[in-house]
Motif scaffolding. Structure first.
Motif, PDB file in Angstrom:
ATOM      1  N   LEU A  76      40.057  35.201  48.038  1.00 55.28           N
ATOM      2  CA  LEU A  76      39.471  33.957  48.586  1.00 55.28           C
ATOM      3  C   LEU A  76      38.081  33.696  48.382  1.00 55.28           C
ATOM      4  N   CYS A  77      37.114  34.746  48.192  1.00 53.81           N
ATOM      5  CA  CYS A  77      35.738  34.517  47.884  1.00 53.81           C
ATOM      6  C   CYS A  77      35.745  34.102  46.425  1.00 53.81           C
ATOM      7  N   LYS A  78      36.491  34.647  45.623  1.00 53.93           N
ATOM      8  CA  LYS A  78      36.459  34.051  44.099  1.00 53.93           C
ATOM      9  C   LYS A  78      36.712  32.580  44.404  1.00 53.93           C
ATOM     10  N   ARG A  79      37.826  32.046  44.794  1.00 50.01           N
ATOM     11  CA  ARG A  79      38.234  30.609  45.171  1.00 50.01           C
ATOM     12  C   ARG A  79      37.065  29.812  45.645  1.00 50.01           C
ATOM     13  N   PHE A  80      36.532  30.318  46.606  1.00 48.39           N
ATOM     14  CA  PHE A  80      35.396  29.667  47.310  1.00 48.39           C
ATOM     15  C   PHE A  80      34.405  29.282  46.145  1.00 48.39           C
ATOM     16  N   MET A  81      34.099  30.579  45.455  1.00 50.56           N
ATOM     17  CA  MET A  81      33.165  30.500  44.390  1.00 50.56           C
ATOM     18  C   MET A  81      33.308  29.517  43.263  1.00 50.56           C
ATOM     19  N   ASP A  82      34.586  29.617  42.754  1.00 51.00           N
ATOM     20  CA  ASP A  82      34.928  28.712  41.563  1.00 51.00           C
ATOM     21  C   ASP A  82      35.004  27.098  41.987  1.00 51.00           C
TER      22      ASP A  82
ATOM     23  N   VAL B 187      37.435  49.164  55.700  1.00 49.23           N
ATOM     24  CA  VAL B 187      37.857  48.920  54.150  1.00 49.23           C
ATOM     25  C   VAL B 187      37.559  50.035  53.538  1.00 49.23           C
ATOM     26  N   SER B 188      38.357  50.319  52.462  1.00 49.22           N
ATOM     27  CA  SER B 188      38.026  51.440  51.467  1.00 49.22           C
ATOM     28  C   SER B 188      37.113  51.021  50.294  1.00 49.22           C
ATOM     29  N   TYR B 189      36.487  51.760  49.898  1.00 48.75           N
ATOM     30  CA  TYR B 189      35.682  51.456  48.646  1.00 48.75           C
ATOM     31  C   TYR B 189      36.524  51.056  47.436  1.00 48.75           C
ATOM     32  N   SER B 190      37.624  51.778  47.337  1.00 48.49           N
ATOM     33  CA  SER B 190      38.359  51.390  46.096  1.00 48.49           C
ATOM     34  C   SER B 190      38.951  50.235  46.071  1.00 48.49           C
ATOM     35  N   ILE B 191      39.344  49.574  47.374  1.00 46.76           N
ATOM     36  CA  ILE B 191      39.900  48.254  47.404  1.00 46.76           C
ATOM     37  C   ILE B 191      39.097  47.135  47.034  1.00 46.76           C
ATOM     38  N   LEU B 192      37.848  47.243  47.398  1.00 51.88           N
ATOM     39  CA  LEU B 192      36.917  46.249  47.099  1.00 51.88           C
ATOM     40  C   LEU B 192      36.510  46.370  45.566  1.00 51.88           C
ATOM     41  N   SER B 193      36.132  47.629  45.231  1.00 50.97           N
ATOM     42  CA  SER B 193      35.884  47.913  43.711  1.00 50.97           C
ATOM     43  C   SER B 193      37.001  47.445  42.835  1.00 50.97           C
ATOM     44  N   ASP B 194      37.961  47.985  43.097  1.00 53.62           N
ATOM     45  CA  ASP B 194      39.212  47.798  42.098  1.00 53.62           C
ATOM     46  C   ASP B 194      39.618  46.369  42.128  1.00 53.62           C
ATOM     47  N   THR B 195      39.687  45.488  42.974  1.00 54.69           N
ATOM     48  CA  THR B 195      39.900  43.951  43.263  1.00 54.69           C
ATOM     49  C   THR B 195      38.820  43.165  42.564  1.00 54.69           C
ATOM     50  N   ILE B 196      37.740  43.627  42.930  1.00 53.83           N
ATOM     51  CA  ILE B 196      36.568  42.762  42.026  1.00 53.83           C
ATOM     52  C   ILE B 196      36.643  43.027  40.614  1.00 53.83           C
ATOM     53  N   ASP B 197      36.879  44.557  40.200  1.00 50.38           N
ATOM     54  CA  ASP B 197      36.954  44.589  38.954  1.00 50.38           C
ATOM     55  C   ASP B 197      37.980  43.859  38.130  1.00 50.38           C
ATOM     56  N   GLU B 198      39.129  43.630  38.983  1.00 53.04           N
ATOM     57  CA  GLU B 198      40.303  42.848  38.287  1.00 53.04           C
ATOM     58  C   GLU B 198      39.929  41.352  38.224  1.00 53.04           C
ATOM     59  N   LEU B 199      39.254  40.862  39.031  1.00 49.76           N
ATOM     60  CA  LEU B 199      39.157  39.590  39.058  1.00 49.76           C
ATOM     61  C   LEU B 199      38.016  38.806  38.544  1.00 49.76           C
ATOM     62  N   PHE B 200      36.910  39.850  38.455  1.00 54.29           N
ATOM     63  CA  PHE B 200      35.585  39.268  37.796  1.00 54.29           C
ATOM     64  C   PHE B 200      35.279  39.933  36.580  1.00 54.29           C
TER      65      PHE B 200
END
Length: 428
Positions: A370-376, A302-315
Protein backbone atom coordinates in the motif's frame (compact mmCIF):
# COMPACT_ATOMS: atom_id res chain seq x y z
CA UNK A 1 -8.27 -27.71 34.53
CA UNK A 2 -10.97 -25.11 35.18
CA UNK A 3 -9.36 -24.05 38.49
CA UNK A 4 -5.97 -23.78 36.78
CA UNK A 5 -7.41 -21.45 34.11
CA UNK A 6 -9.09 -19.42 36.84
CA UNK A 7 -5.73 -18.99 38.59
CA UNK A 8 -3.99 -17.98 35.35
CA UNK A 9 -6.78 -15.53 34.42
CA UNK A 10 -6.49 -13.93 37.85
CA UNK A 11 -2.70 -13.65 37.78
CA UNK A 12 -2.49 -12.51 34.16
CA UNK A 13 -5.07 -9.81 34.80
CA UNK A 14 -3.26 -8.25 37.77
CA UNK A 15 0.11 -8.46 35.96
CA UNK A 16 -1.23 -6.87 32.76
CA UNK A 17 -3.16 -4.11 34.53
CA UNK A 18 -0.87 -3.23 37.44
CA UNK A 19 2.39 -5.06 38.04
CA UNK A 20 3.81 -4.67 34.53
CA UNK A 21 3.83 -0.88 34.97
CA UNK A 22 5.25 -0.80 38.51
CA UNK A 23 8.96 -1.53 38.94
CA UNK A 24 8.69 -1.62 42.75
CA UNK A 25 6.07 -4.36 42.57
CA UNK A 26 8.19 -6.33 40.10
CA UNK A 27 11.26 -6.01 42.31
CA UNK A 28 9.27 -7.14 45.38
CA UNK A 29 8.16 -10.32 43.57
CA UNK A 30 11.64 -10.98 42.16
CA UNK A 31 13.29 -10.49 45.57
CA UNK A 32 10.77 -12.74 47.34
CA UNK A 33 11.05 -15.64 44.89
CA UNK A 34 14.84 -15.34 44.85
CA UNK A 35 15.22 -15.29 48.65
CA UNK A 36 12.69 -18.04 49.36
CA UNK A 37 12.97 -20.34 46.34
CA UNK A 38 16.24 -19.36 44.60
CA UNK A 39 14.42 -18.43 41.42
CA UNK A 40 16.74 -16.29 39.32
CA UNK A 41 15.46 -12.72 38.98
CA UNK A 42 15.78 -12.85 35.21
CA UNK A 43 13.49 -15.90 35.12
CA UNK A 44 10.91 -14.13 37.30
CA UNK A 45 11.05 -11.09 35.00
CA UNK A 46 10.36 -13.38 32.05
CA UNK A 47 7.28 -14.70 33.89
CA UNK A 48 6.02 -11.16 34.47
CA UNK A 49 6.69 -10.19 30.85
CA UNK A 50 5.34 -13.36 29.30
CA UNK A 51 2.18 -15.38 28.81
CA UNK A 52 1.23 -17.38 31.91
CA UNK A 53 -0.99 -19.66 29.82
CA UNK A 54 2.24 -21.25 28.52
CA UNK A 55 3.33 -22.29 32.04
CA UNK A 56 2.80 -25.98 32.75
CA UNK A 57 4.22 -26.08 36.29
CA UNK A 58 1.49 -25.43 38.91
CA UNK A 59 4.20 -24.82 41.55
CA UNK A 60 5.28 -21.67 39.73
CA UNK A 61 1.68 -20.39 39.57
CA UNK A 62 1.23 -21.10 43.29
CA UNK A 63 4.45 -19.25 44.26
CA UNK A 64 3.58 -16.32 42.01
CA UNK A 65 0.17 -16.03 43.64
CA UNK A 66 1.74 -16.12 47.13
CA UNK A 67 4.11 -13.32 46.16
CA UNK A 68 1.26 -11.22 44.76
CA UNK A 69 -0.79 -11.93 47.91
CA UNK A 70 2.02 -10.45 50.04
CA UNK A 71 2.30 -7.50 47.69
CA UNK A 72 -1.08 -6.00 48.60
CA UNK A 73 -1.96 -4.69 52.09
CA UNK A 74 -5.73 -4.56 51.47
CA UNK A 75 -7.71 -7.40 53.08
CA UNK A 76 -9.99 -7.80 50.08
CA UNK A 77 -7.03 -8.34 47.78
CA UNK A 78 -5.34 -10.69 50.25
CA UNK A 79 -8.50 -12.82 50.20
CA UNK A 80 -8.61 -12.63 46.41
CA UNK A 81 -5.03 -13.93 46.07
CA UNK A 82 -5.12 -16.46 48.92
CA UNK A 83 -3.59 -19.66 47.51
CA UNK A 84 -5.71 -21.76 49.87
CA UNK A 85 -8.71 -20.90 47.69
CA UNK A 86 -7.14 -22.47 44.60
CA UNK A 87 -4.53 -25.05 45.64
CA UNK A 88 -4.56 -28.07 47.94
CA UNK A 89 -2.46 -28.15 51.09
CA UNK A 90 -0.12 -30.68 49.46
CA UNK A 91 0.33 -28.48 46.38
CA UNK A 92 1.14 -25.45 48.53
CA UNK A 93 3.68 -27.38 50.63
CA UNK A 94 5.32 -28.75 47.48
CA UNK A 95 5.53 -25.25 45.96
CA UNK A 96 7.05 -23.74 49.11
CA UNK A 97 9.68 -26.49 49.21
CA UNK A 98 10.69 -25.99 45.56
CA UNK A 99 14.29 -24.91 45.03
CA UNK A 100 15.00 -23.32 41.64
CA UNK A 101 18.77 -23.23 42.09
CA UNK A 102 20.17 -23.89 38.60
CA UNK A 103 21.36 -27.47 38.39
CA UNK A 104 24.71 -27.87 36.71
CA UNK A 105 24.78 -30.26 33.82
CA UNK A 106 28.50 -30.18 33.16
CA UNK A 107 29.83 -31.24 29.81
CA UNK A 108 32.69 -33.64 30.35
CA UNK A 109 34.42 -36.52 28.67
CA UNK A 110 33.38 -38.87 27.29
CA UNK A 111 31.17 -36.70 25.06
CA UNK A 112 28.50 -38.59 23.14
CA UNK A 113 27.08 -36.98 19.99
CA UNK A 114 24.13 -38.63 18.25
CA UNK A 115 22.97 -38.53 14.62
CA UNK A 116 26.51 -38.40 13.26
CA UNK A 117 27.39 -39.56 9.75
CA UNK A 118 30.85 -40.86 8.87
CA UNK A 119 31.98 -39.48 5.52
CA UNK A 120 35.59 -40.66 5.58
CA UNK A 121 38.00 -42.66 7.70
CA UNK A 122 38.72 -39.61 9.86
CA UNK A 123 35.80 -37.36 8.90
CA UNK A 124 32.32 -37.00 10.40
CA UNK A 125 29.39 -34.59 10.02
CA UNK A 126 26.46 -33.69 12.29
CA UNK A 127 24.25 -30.78 13.42
CA UNK A 128 24.74 -29.18 16.85
CA UNK A 129 23.07 -26.28 18.67
CA UNK A 130 25.41 -23.35 19.21
CA UNK A 131 24.57 -23.45 22.93
CA UNK A 132 26.41 -26.80 23.12
CA UNK A 133 29.43 -25.45 21.22
CA UNK A 134 29.47 -22.34 23.44
CA UNK A 135 29.57 -24.55 26.55
CA UNK A 136 32.44 -26.58 25.09
CA UNK A 137 34.43 -23.37 24.65
CA UNK A 138 33.29 -21.84 27.92
CA UNK A 139 34.45 -24.90 29.87
CA UNK A 140 37.76 -24.93 27.98
CA UNK A 141 37.00 -28.36 26.49
CA UNK A 142 37.34 -26.85 23.03
CA UNK A 143 39.89 -24.20 22.04
CA UNK A 144 40.76 -22.24 18.91
CA UNK A 145 43.52 -23.45 16.65
CA UNK A 146 46.20 -20.72 16.45
CA UNK A 147 46.13 -20.64 12.63
CA UNK A 148 42.36 -20.03 12.61
CA UNK A 149 42.57 -16.93 14.82
CA UNK A 150 44.90 -15.17 12.37
CA UNK A 151 42.08 -14.79 9.86
CA UNK A 152 39.44 -12.60 11.52
CA UNK A 153 37.58 -9.51 10.39
CA UNK A 154 35.55 -7.70 13.06
CA UNK A 155 33.17 -6.27 10.47
CA UNK A 156 32.46 -9.77 9.18
CA UNK A 157 31.80 -11.01 12.71
CA UNK A 158 29.31 -8.16 13.24
CA UNK A 159 27.67 -8.84 9.86
CA UNK A 160 27.27 -12.55 10.68
CA UNK A 161 25.73 -11.67 14.05
CA UNK A 162 23.22 -9.31 12.43
CA UNK A 163 22.22 -11.97 9.89
CA UNK A 164 21.78 -14.57 12.65
CA UNK A 165 19.64 -12.18 14.71
CA UNK A 166 17.33 -11.51 11.78
CA UNK A 167 17.14 -15.19 10.75
CA UNK A 168 18.78 -14.57 7.36
CA UNK A 169 22.07 -16.43 7.80
CA UNK A 170 22.20 -19.43 5.49
CA UNK A 171 23.29 -22.75 7.06
CA UNK A 172 27.05 -23.14 7.06
CA UNK A 173 29.67 -25.44 8.55
CA UNK A 174 32.04 -25.16 11.51
CA UNK A 175 34.93 -27.62 11.68
CA UNK A 176 36.26 -29.17 14.88
CA UNK A 177 39.31 -31.39 15.15
CA UNK A 178 39.75 -34.02 17.83
CA UNK A 179 43.53 -34.00 17.83
CA UNK A 180 44.94 -37.41 16.99
CA UNK A 181 47.48 -38.57 19.58
CA UNK A 182 46.29 -36.10 22.24
CA UNK A 183 44.81 -38.75 24.55
CA UNK A 184 46.87 -39.74 27.55
CA UNK A 185 45.23 -43.17 27.72
CA UNK A 186 45.34 -46.26 25.52
CA UNK A 187 41.87 -45.39 24.18
CA UNK A 188 41.42 -43.80 20.78
CA UNK A 189 40.27 -40.20 20.94
CA UNK A 190 37.18 -41.14 18.87
CA UNK A 191 34.86 -44.13 18.79
CA UNK A 192 32.06 -44.42 16.24
CA UNK A 193 29.07 -46.76 16.45
CA UNK A 194 27.71 -47.37 12.94
CA UNK A 195 24.46 -48.91 14.20
CA UNK A 196 23.43 -46.03 16.46
CA UNK A 197 25.33 -43.34 14.50
CA UNK A 198 26.83 -42.19 17.81
CA UNK A 199 30.26 -40.58 18.01
CA UNK A 200 32.01 -40.79 21.38
CA UNK A 201 34.84 -38.33 22.05
CA UNK A 202 37.13 -39.55 24.82
CA UNK A 203 39.40 -37.26 26.83
CA UNK A 204 41.46 -35.40 24.28
CA UNK A 205 42.29 -31.98 22.83
CA UNK A 206 39.49 -30.45 20.72
CA UNK A 207 40.15 -27.45 18.48
CA UNK A 208 38.06 -25.27 16.18
CA UNK A 209 40.04 -25.37 12.92
CA UNK A 210 37.62 -23.60 10.58
CA UNK A 211 34.84 -21.07 11.24
CA UNK A 212 36.36 -18.72 13.82
CA UNK A 213 34.44 -15.66 12.52
CA UNK A 214 31.19 -17.64 12.33
CA UNK A 215 31.74 -18.87 15.88
CA UNK A 216 32.44 -15.32 17.11
CA UNK A 217 29.34 -13.99 15.31
CA UNK A 218 27.23 -16.74 16.89
CA UNK A 219 28.77 -16.01 20.30
CA UNK A 220 27.93 -12.30 19.97
CA UNK A 221 24.32 -13.18 19.09
CA UNK A 222 23.99 -15.82 21.83
CA UNK A 223 25.32 -13.53 24.58
CA UNK A 224 22.78 -10.86 23.58
CA UNK A 225 19.86 -13.31 23.51
CA UNK A 226 20.31 -16.78 25.00
CA UNK A 227 16.81 -17.78 23.87
CA UNK A 228 17.73 -17.54 20.20
CA UNK A 229 18.06 -20.89 18.44
CA UNK A 230 21.14 -21.22 16.24
CA UNK A 231 22.14 -24.62 14.87
CA UNK A 232 25.33 -25.33 12.94
CA UNK A 233 26.46 -28.06 10.62
CA UNK A 234 29.58 -29.33 12.34
CA UNK A 235 32.33 -31.31 10.61
CA UNK A 236 34.36 -33.31 13.11
CA UNK A 237 37.86 -34.38 12.05
CA UNK A 238 40.34 -36.77 13.65
CA UNK A 239 43.56 -35.34 12.26
CA UNK A 240 47.17 -35.19 13.36
CA UNK A 241 49.10 -31.89 13.28
CA UNK A 242 50.25 -32.27 9.66
CA UNK A 243 46.74 -33.04 8.41
CA UNK A 244 45.37 -29.99 10.25
CA UNK A 245 48.05 -27.84 8.58
CA UNK A 246 47.13 -29.25 5.15
CA UNK A 247 43.41 -28.72 5.82
CA UNK A 248 43.72 -25.09 6.98
CA UNK A 249 46.07 -24.25 4.09
CA UNK A 250 43.53 -25.74 1.71
CA UNK A 251 40.71 -23.67 3.22
CA UNK A 252 42.70 -20.43 2.97
CA UNK A 253 43.63 -21.14 -0.67
CA UNK A 254 40.08 -22.07 -1.77
CA UNK A 255 38.48 -19.18 0.05
CA UNK A 256 40.58 -16.43 -1.53
CA UNK A 257 38.27 -13.86 -3.11
CA UNK A 258 39.21 -10.68 -4.95
CA UNK A 259 38.46 -7.49 -3.06
CA UNK A 260 35.62 -6.30 -5.31
CA UNK A 261 33.85 -9.64 -5.22
CA UNK A 262 34.23 -9.82 -1.43
CA UNK A 263 32.61 -6.41 -1.00
CA UNK A 264 29.69 -7.53 -3.15
CA UNK A 265 29.22 -10.76 -1.19
CA UNK A 266 29.18 -9.21 2.28
CA UNK A 267 27.15 -6.17 1.26
CA UNK A 268 23.84 -5.94 3.16
CA UNK A 269 20.66 -5.50 1.18
CA UNK A 270 19.78 -1.84 0.73
CA UNK A 271 16.37 -2.74 2.14
CA UNK A 272 18.15 -3.60 5.42
CA UNK A 273 19.66 -0.11 5.54
CA UNK A 274 16.20 1.39 4.97
CA UNK A 275 14.54 -0.81 7.60
CA UNK A 276 17.25 0.00 10.16
CA UNK A 277 16.56 3.72 9.67
CA UNK A 278 12.80 3.14 9.75
CA UNK A 279 13.01 1.14 12.96
CA UNK A 280 15.02 3.84 14.72
CA UNK A 281 13.42 7.02 13.37
CA UNK A 282 9.69 6.36 13.05
CA UNK A 283 6.70 5.28 15.14
CA UNK A 284 7.82 1.68 14.53
CA UNK A 285 10.67 2.16 17.01
CA UNK A 286 10.50 -0.58 19.63
CA UNK A 287 7.84 -2.46 17.65
CA UNK A 288 10.02 -4.51 15.28
CA UNK A 289 11.15 -7.98 16.34
CA UNK A 290 14.39 -9.57 15.15
CA UNK A 291 12.67 -12.94 15.55
CA UNK A 292 10.27 -14.34 12.96
CA UNK A 293 7.94 -15.21 15.85
CA UNK A 294 6.69 -12.15 17.74
CA UNK A 295 7.16 -12.67 21.52
CA UNK A 296 3.90 -12.30 23.46
CA UNK A 297 3.68 -9.14 25.57
CA UNK A 298 6.89 -7.76 24.04
CA UNK A 299 5.17 -4.73 22.52
CA UNK A 300 6.59 -5.79 19.15
CA UNK A 301 4.13 -6.10 16.26
CA UNK A 302 6.10 -6.96 13.12
CA UNK A 303 9.21 -8.99 12.30
CA UNK A 304 12.27 -7.38 10.75
CA UNK A 305 12.27 -9.98 7.97
CA UNK A 306 8.69 -9.18 6.86
CA UNK A 307 9.62 -5.52 6.35
CA UNK A 308 13.03 -6.16 4.78
CA UNK A 309 12.00 -8.99 2.44
CA UNK A 310 8.89 -7.20 1.18
CA UNK A 311 10.75 -3.92 0.56
CA UNK A 312 13.52 -5.84 -1.19
CA UNK A 313 10.92 -7.54 -3.40
CA UNK A 314 9.02 -4.37 -4.38
CA UNK A 315 11.67 -1.64 -4.53
CA UNK A 316 14.86 -1.14 -6.52
CA UNK A 317 17.25 1.47 -5.12
CA UNK A 318 20.01 2.33 -7.57
CA UNK A 319 21.52 5.00 -5.32
CA UNK A 320 21.55 5.93 -1.65
CA UNK A 321 19.76 9.18 -2.63
CA UNK A 322 16.85 7.18 -4.05
CA UNK A 323 16.70 5.15 -0.87
CA UNK A 324 16.72 8.29 1.31
CA UNK A 325 13.81 9.77 -0.64
CA UNK A 326 11.81 6.58 -0.21
CA UNK A 327 12.78 6.42 3.48
CA UNK A 328 11.18 9.80 4.12
CA UNK A 329 7.93 8.58 2.56
CA UNK A 330 8.04 5.32 4.53
CA UNK A 331 8.46 7.23 7.80
CA UNK A 332 5.47 9.45 7.10
CA UNK A 333 3.38 6.48 5.98
CA UNK A 334 4.02 4.37 9.09
CA UNK A 335 3.79 7.36 11.42
CA UNK A 336 0.32 8.00 9.98
CA UNK A 337 -0.62 4.32 10.30
CA UNK A 338 0.40 4.01 13.95
CA UNK A 339 -1.05 7.36 15.05
CA UNK A 340 -4.36 6.64 13.27
CA UNK A 341 -4.93 3.45 15.27
CA UNK A 342 -3.20 3.90 18.65
CA UNK A 343 -5.15 1.08 20.33
CA UNK A 344 -3.93 -1.42 17.73
CA UNK A 345 -0.29 -0.32 17.70
CA UNK A 346 0.43 1.32 21.07
CA UNK A 347 -2.00 1.06 23.98
CA UNK A 348 -3.91 -2.22 23.57
CA UNK A 349 -1.90 -4.29 21.08
CA UNK A 350 -2.55 -7.68 22.66
CA UNK A 351 -6.32 -7.27 23.01
CA UNK A 352 -6.75 -5.91 19.48
CA UNK A 353 -4.63 -8.76 18.08
CA UNK A 354 -7.06 -11.31 19.54
CA UNK A 355 -9.97 -9.96 17.49
CA UNK A 356 -8.43 -8.19 14.51
CA UNK A 357 -5.80 -8.56 11.78
CA UNK A 358 -4.96 -4.86 11.66
CA UNK A 359 -1.79 -5.38 13.73
CA UNK A 360 -0.92 -8.95 12.71
CA UNK A 361 2.64 -9.60 11.59
CA UNK A 362 1.66 -10.72 8.06
CA UNK A 363 -0.48 -7.67 7.29
CA UNK A 364 2.64 -5.49 7.23
CA UNK A 365 3.60 -7.07 3.91
CA UNK A 366 0.33 -5.60 2.64
CA UNK A 367 1.07 -2.22 4.22
CA UNK A 368 4.38 -2.12 2.30
CA UNK A 369 2.43 -2.77 -0.93
CA UNK A 370 0.00 0.00 0.00
CA UNK A 371 2.86 2.37 0.80
CA UNK A 372 4.37 1.75 -2.65
CA UNK A 373 1.02 2.39 -4.34
CA UNK A 374 0.62 5.68 -2.43
CA UNK A 375 4.15 6.60 -3.48
CA UNK A 376 3.71 5.65 -7.15
CA UNK A 377 0.37 7.49 -7.41
CA UNK A 378 1.50 10.60 -5.49
CA UNK A 379 -1.36 9.98 -3.11
CA UNK A 380 -1.65 12.14 0.01
CA UNK A 381 -0.72 10.15 3.14
CA UNK A 382 -3.50 12.04 4.91
CA UNK A 383 -5.93 9.77 3.05
CA UNK A 384 -4.44 6.58 4.53
CA UNK A 385 -6.90 6.36 7.43
CA UNK A 386 -9.84 6.83 5.05
CA UNK A 387 -8.62 3.92 2.91
CA UNK A 388 -8.05 1.62 5.89
CA UNK A 389 -11.33 2.57 7.59
CA UNK A 390 -13.10 0.93 4.65
CA UNK A 391 -11.51 -2.44 5.51
CA UNK A 392 -13.14 -4.69 8.11
CA UNK A 393 -10.07 -6.20 9.78
CA UNK A 394 -12.12 -8.25 12.27
CA UNK A 395 -11.18 -11.91 12.22
CA UNK A 396 -14.90 -12.71 12.06
CA UNK A 397 -15.04 -11.15 8.58
CA UNK A 398 -15.49 -14.15 6.20
CA UNK A 399 -13.39 -12.32 3.59
CA UNK A 400 -10.16 -13.37 5.32
CA UNK A 401 -11.06 -17.07 5.19
CA UNK A 402 -12.00 -16.77 1.50
CA UNK A 403 -8.66 -15.11 0.69
CA UNK A 404 -6.70 -17.85 2.47
CA UNK A 405 -5.42 -15.43 5.11
CA UNK A 406 -7.24 -17.24 7.93
CA UNK A 407 -8.19 -20.88 8.27
CA UNK A 408 -10.40 -21.77 11.20
CA UNK A 409 -9.62 -18.38 12.69
CA UNK A 410 -5.85 -18.97 12.58
CA UNK A 411 -3.43 -17.00 10.37
CA UNK A 412 -2.18 -19.24 7.56
CA UNK A 413 1.43 -19.63 6.29
CA UNK A 414 0.34 -17.98 3.02
CA UNK A 415 -1.17 -14.92 4.75
CA UNK A 416 1.79 -12.70 3.85
CA UNK A 417 1.46 -13.49 0.13
CA UNK A 418 -2.34 -13.11 0.20
CA UNK A 419 -2.23 -9.80 2.07
CA UNK A 420 0.07 -8.45 -0.66
CA UNK A 421 -2.45 -9.49 -3.31
CA UNK A 422 -5.32 -7.95 -1.36
CA UNK A 423 -3.63 -4.56 -0.94
CA UNK A 424 -2.42 -4.59 -4.55
CA UNK A 425 -6.03 -4.92 -5.79
CA UNK A 426 -7.52 -2.53 -3.22
CA UNK A 427 -9.32 0.44 -4.70
CA UNK A 428 -7.70 3.70 -3.63
Amino acid sequence: MEERLQVIDLLQQVIDKTIRYDKKMQNFIKDKLFKENNMMKGETQQLLNGDLYQIEDNKILCLLMMAIHDLFPERSKKRKYDVNNYFTEEEIEEAIATDFTPKENPIDFPIKIHNVLQVGEQDFITVLPFKFLYELKNKHIMNYNSRVKKFVNKKSVQAISELLKTGRYKPDTLTLNVCKGSSNSSQNELEYDFDTKTLTINKSVIELIDGFQRFQGSKMTYIENKNIEVNWQVAIKWYDEKSVHDFTSQMVQYNKVDKGRASFLVQAKKSDLLVNELVNESELKGKVSTSSKIPINSGEIVSYSILSDTIDELFIFNTITEMDESLDFFKRFFNALVSSYPEAFITDVKQVKKLSLINSNSVFAGYIVLCKRFMDNDKDIGELKKVLDNIDFNKSNPLWESLGILKGGVVTPSAKKNFKKFFQSLEL
